[in-house]
Scaffold this active site. Sequence first.
Site, PDB file in Angstrom:
ATOM      1  N   LEU A   1       3.180   6.371  -2.294  1.00  7.13           N
ATOM      2  CA  LEU A   1       4.395   7.290  -2.745  1.00  7.13           C
ATOM      3  C   LEU A   1       4.377   7.312  -4.213  1.00  7.13           C
ATOM      4  CD1 LEU A   1       4.918   6.804   0.504  1.00  7.13           C
ATOM      5  CD2 LEU A   1       7.364   6.666  -0.077  1.00  7.13           C
TER       6      LEU A   1
ATOM      7  N   VAL B   1       0.962  -1.095  -0.118  1.00  5.52           N
ATOM      8  CA  VAL B   1      -0.001   0.090  -0.294  1.00  5.52           C
ATOM      9  C   VAL B   1       0.840   1.293  -0.103  1.00  5.52           C
ATOM     10  CG1 VAL B   1      -1.625   1.299   1.162  1.00  5.52           C
ATOM     11  CG2 VAL B   1      -1.987  -1.121   1.140  1.00  5.52           C
ATOM     12  N   CYS B   2       2.092   1.323   0.654  1.00  9.55           N
ATOM     13  CA  CYS B   2       2.788   2.599   1.040  1.00  9.55           C
ATOM     14  C   CYS B   2       3.504   2.748  -0.471  1.00  9.55           C
ATOM     15  CB  CYS B   2       3.908   2.151   2.114  1.00  9.55           C
ATOM     16  SG  CYS B   2       3.193   1.913   3.568  1.00  9.55           S
ATOM     17  N   THR B   3       3.831   1.708  -1.206  1.00 10.08           N
ATOM     18  CA  THR B   3       4.505   1.742  -2.574  1.00 10.08           C
ATOM     19  C   THR B   3       3.546   2.629  -3.439  1.00 10.08           C
ATOM     20  OG1 THR B   3       5.866  -0.162  -2.245  1.00 10.08           O
ATOM     21  CG2 THR B   3       5.601   0.301  -4.455  1.00 10.08           C
TER      22      THR B   3
END
Length: 214
Positions: A49, A44-46
């Site tokens: 960003l 999810v973080c990928t």
Amino acid sequence: MTLHLGDIAPDFEQQSTQGSIRFHEWLGDSWGILFSHPKDFTPVCTTELGVVARLAPEWAKRNTKVVGLSVDPLESHQEWASDIAETQGSALNFPLLADQDGKVSRLYDMIHPNADAKLTVRSVFIIDPQKKIRLILTYPPSAGRNFDEIIRVLDSLQLTDGYKVTTPANWHQGDDVIIAPSVSDEQAKQLFPQGWKTLRPYLRLVRQPEEKSK
């Protein structure tokens, strides 16, 4: 530390992927968005960003600097950057704070022990040029953020700072806005000579003013 809207955003100095950042000095006269992600090398973080990187022209248009954060070390951020560029089609173009000691996370209450005792949740802070906190959002680790909504609120804040208006539910750029209840009809005639539509004495719709320079 509990932060509220209108508080001065805590200042700090921390290492990032773009060198050491002294937060208030780095912000200068810009608006700022400080957001945390739980952990590097996570799906999810990928995606998040990558979205923030692709939105670089939108941040610039709004005189806004963005900075991310997690409690991972700097080396991890730097290694992860290639994954973000390859899978999301956008290279990192904003700094990621390496908050390994948790200094900034504690200042901004980004670690919620009942969610995860060690990792940051998905916090978002919008900060104005006077260094005041204007928005606080907290998402769970499992839910990626809608950065279109963050831009929408940023637009609303910048518009309503310049004019005596507020924005209705689901407002987007170009939609009608609401004349602030503190403005009398006599004052409104001076401010909005084009006229407005009165649905109730407290609910007066008017065409969105043209924004002043940010």
